[in-house]
Motif scaffolding. Structure first.
Motif, PDB file in Angstrom:
ATOM      1  N   ARG A  65      18.322  -1.542 -45.129  1.00  0.00           N
ATOM      2  CA  ARG A  65      18.102  -1.409 -43.917  1.00  0.00           C
ATOM      3  C   ARG A  65      16.840  -0.230 -43.594  1.00  0.00           C
ATOM      4  O   ARG A  65      17.251   0.811 -44.317  1.00  0.00           O
TER       5      ARG A  65
ATOM      6  N   HIS B 115      17.034  -9.694 -38.752  1.00  0.00           N
ATOM      7  CA  HIS B 115      18.396  -9.254 -39.256  1.00  0.00           C
ATOM      8  C   HIS B 115      19.108 -10.320 -39.450  1.00  0.00           C
ATOM      9  O   HIS B 115      20.100 -11.168 -39.106  1.00  0.00           O
TER      10      HIS B 115
ATOM     11  N   ARG C 286      16.711  -7.204 -32.888  1.00  0.00           N
ATOM     12  CA  ARG C 286      16.455  -7.975 -34.065  1.00  0.00           C
ATOM     13  C   ARG C 286      17.392  -9.309 -34.329  1.00  0.00           C
ATOM     14  O   ARG C 286      17.018 -10.185 -34.730  1.00  0.00           O
ATOM     15  N   THR C 287      18.478  -8.810 -33.824  1.00  0.00           N
ATOM     16  CA  THR C 287      19.563  -9.925 -34.168  1.00  0.00           C
ATOM     17  C   THR C 287      19.178 -11.353 -33.133  1.00  0.00           C
ATOM     18  O   THR C 287      19.524 -12.274 -33.647  1.00  0.00           O
TER      19      THR C 287
ATOM     20  N   ARG D  34      22.754  -4.936 -26.979  1.00  0.00           N
ATOM     21  CA  ARG D  34      22.559  -3.474 -26.519  1.00  0.00           C
ATOM     22  C   ARG D  34      21.144  -3.065 -26.375  1.00  0.00           C
ATOM     23  O   ARG D  34      20.167  -3.621 -27.017  1.00  0.00           O
TER      24      ARG D  34
ATOM     25  N   GLN E 138      18.017  -1.193 -27.145  1.00  0.00           N
ATOM     26  CA  GLN E 138      17.957  -0.466 -28.403  1.00  0.00           C
ATOM     27  C   GLN E 138      16.925   0.907 -28.194  1.00  0.00           C
ATOM     28  O   GLN E 138      15.961   0.964 -28.280  1.00  0.00           O
TER      29      GLN E 138
ATOM     30  N   PRO F 235      26.615  -8.315 -31.345  1.00  0.00           N
ATOM     31  CA  PRO F 235      26.618  -7.981 -32.717  1.00  0.00           C
ATOM     32  C   PRO F 235      27.074  -6.325 -32.866  1.00  0.00           C
ATOM     33  O   PRO F 235      27.447  -6.109 -34.089  1.00  0.00           O
ATOM     34  N   PHE F 236      27.420  -5.797 -31.885  1.00  0.00           N
ATOM     35  CA  PHE F 236      27.831  -4.352 -31.703  1.00  0.00           C
ATOM     36  C   PHE F 236      26.991  -3.457 -32.656  1.00  0.00           C
ATOM     37  O   PHE F 236      26.068  -3.893 -33.589  1.00  0.00           O
ATOM     38  N   PRO F 237      26.927  -2.074 -32.462  1.00  0.00           N
ATOM     39  CA  PRO F 237      27.585  -1.564 -31.492  1.00  0.00           C
ATOM     40  C   PRO F 237      27.236  -1.765 -29.848  1.00  0.00           C
ATOM     41  O   PRO F 237      26.352  -2.147 -29.357  1.00  0.00           O
TER      42      PRO F 237
HETATM   43  N1  ASP Z   1      23.910  -3.702 -35.280  1.00  0.00           N
HETATM   44  C1  ASP Z   1      22.893  -4.622 -34.863  1.00  0.00           C
HETATM   45  C2  ASP Z   1      21.610  -4.339 -35.548  1.00  0.00           C
HETATM   46  O1  ASP Z   1      21.512  -3.480 -36.355  1.00  0.00           O
HETATM   47  C3  ASP Z   1      22.692  -4.669 -33.475  1.00  0.00           C
HETATM   48  C4  ASP Z   1      22.455  -3.175 -32.647  1.00  0.00           C
HETATM   49  O2  ASP Z   1      22.117  -2.341 -33.317  1.00  0.00           O
HETATM   50  O3  ASP Z   1      22.236  -3.337 -31.408  1.00  0.00           O
HETATM   51  O4  ASP Z   1      20.376  -4.553 -35.460  1.00  0.00           O
END
Ligand code: ASP
Length: 331
Positions: free
Chosen positions: A130, A158, A191-192, A252, A254, A290-292
């Protein structure tokens, strides 16, 4: 599955012990983008994922990847991706090198990504990466002889999250074809959703994008999917499409991708899913994230059986177990 163009420097032995079967479409491949997969790959992965689920329920962990070492190399925060890959390799009997605070590694001394990758692949069989820069996983793959698994490259992709998201939809609703999926929130930097929309384009789905103007789905991606014939529509208000939604995928805003905090303040908190929202939603809808989560879903919604986000996390471990088994040649 298409080999990524950067693949080709592989020096992994392909000689198999007697009786061992390897899925050559996954074995030894970098996992950089969802563009690598076709529907057959996904079916293979999901079938193995279901087997992993059954095995975890039956015995907890087993020795399929005994002797294999995975590196988790995280330059950005992570809870679920990092710990589910850790749990996945350990439940499969392998072991883990965990680097999740690069300020305690030689990165803090100015080491380049290629040098860090070349170092860690000397010790391990695959690297989960990552990194805050879009395209970083592809860069790493250019230098790596071992598989690189993209665990998020900035606002880029992702892919393993999208794989688990699709698995979640399939498990929760029993199908993917024929569904209307509504993505809500930060579609620009999330990205999700970039990865998930592309994977869903392999199926017969309708996609709705709901966001503030400043956070719309990238035009290039929308055009690409339109070229593939995917019906897509953009909205500012969830109410416009809630009633026709089978899967509501909430994201969320970002914060870390905004240069100006005032821009973040202007859009964060744009949408919150509450019990009232769920009251107006279809009875069989699935609510994912996808959280958080920050403030996008009120905690009172957690009790609603349609709230699938905690199950989604668990499915993620099975999918990552399946992926590791296939990439490392043991499924
Ligand atoms: N955990 C997810 C990501 O790494 C979603 C997010 O951070 O909002 O993209």
């Amino acid at each position: 599955m298409q080999a990524h163009p950067n693949h080709g420097r592989r020096a992994v032995s392909r000689h198999l012990p007697f009786g061992e079967k390897r899925d050559t479409r996954f074995y030894g491949q970098h996992i950089l983008s969802v563009a690598q997969f076709d529907r057959m790959d996904l079916e293979t992965l999901f079938e193995v994922g279901e087997e992993m689920w059954a095995m975890v329920e039956r015995v907890g962990s087993f020795d399929l990847l005994r002797g294999k070492v995975l590196t988790n190399l995280f330059y950005e925060p992570s809870t679920r991706t990092s710990s589910s890959f850790a749990a996945a390799i350990e439940r499969l009997g392998g072991s883990l090198i965990q680097i999740n605070n690069v300020t305690f590694s030689s990165v803090a001394k100015g080491e380049s990504l290629p040098d860090t990758i070349r170092t860690l692949e000397s010790y391990s069989d695959a690297i989960v990466l990552r990194h805050p820069q879009k395209g970083s996983a592809a860069t790493a793959a250019r230098y790596a002889r071992k598989p690189i698994i993209n665990a998020g490259d900035g606002p880029g992709e992702h892919p393993t999250q999208a794989l688990l998201d699709l698995f979640t939809i399939r498990e929760e609703l029993g199908r993917i074809d024929g569904l209307t999926v509504t993505m809500l929130g930060d579609l620009r930097y999330g990205r999700t959703v970039h990865s998930l929309a592309q994977l869903l384009a392999l199926y017969d789905v309708r996609l709705n994008y709901v966001s503030p103007d400043a956070l719309r789905m990238p035009a290039e991606l929308v055009e690409r999917l339109a070229g593939l014939g995917v019906p897509q529509a953009e909205f500012r208000e969830l109410e416009a499409v809630l009633g026709e939604t089978d899967v509501l995928y909430v994201t969320r805003v970002q914060r870390e991708r905004f240069d100006d905090p005032a821009d973040y303040q202007a859009v964060h908190g744009s949408y919150t899913i509450t019990p009232e929202t769920m009251g107006a939603a279809p009875e069989r809808m699935v609510l994912m994230h996808p959280f958080p989560r920050v403030s996008e879903i009120a905690i009172e919604v957690d009790e609603d059986p349609r709230a699938a986000y905690f199950r989604q996390m668990e499915y993620g471990m099975y999918v990552r177990m399946a992926l590791l088994a296939l990439v490392l040649g043991k499924a």
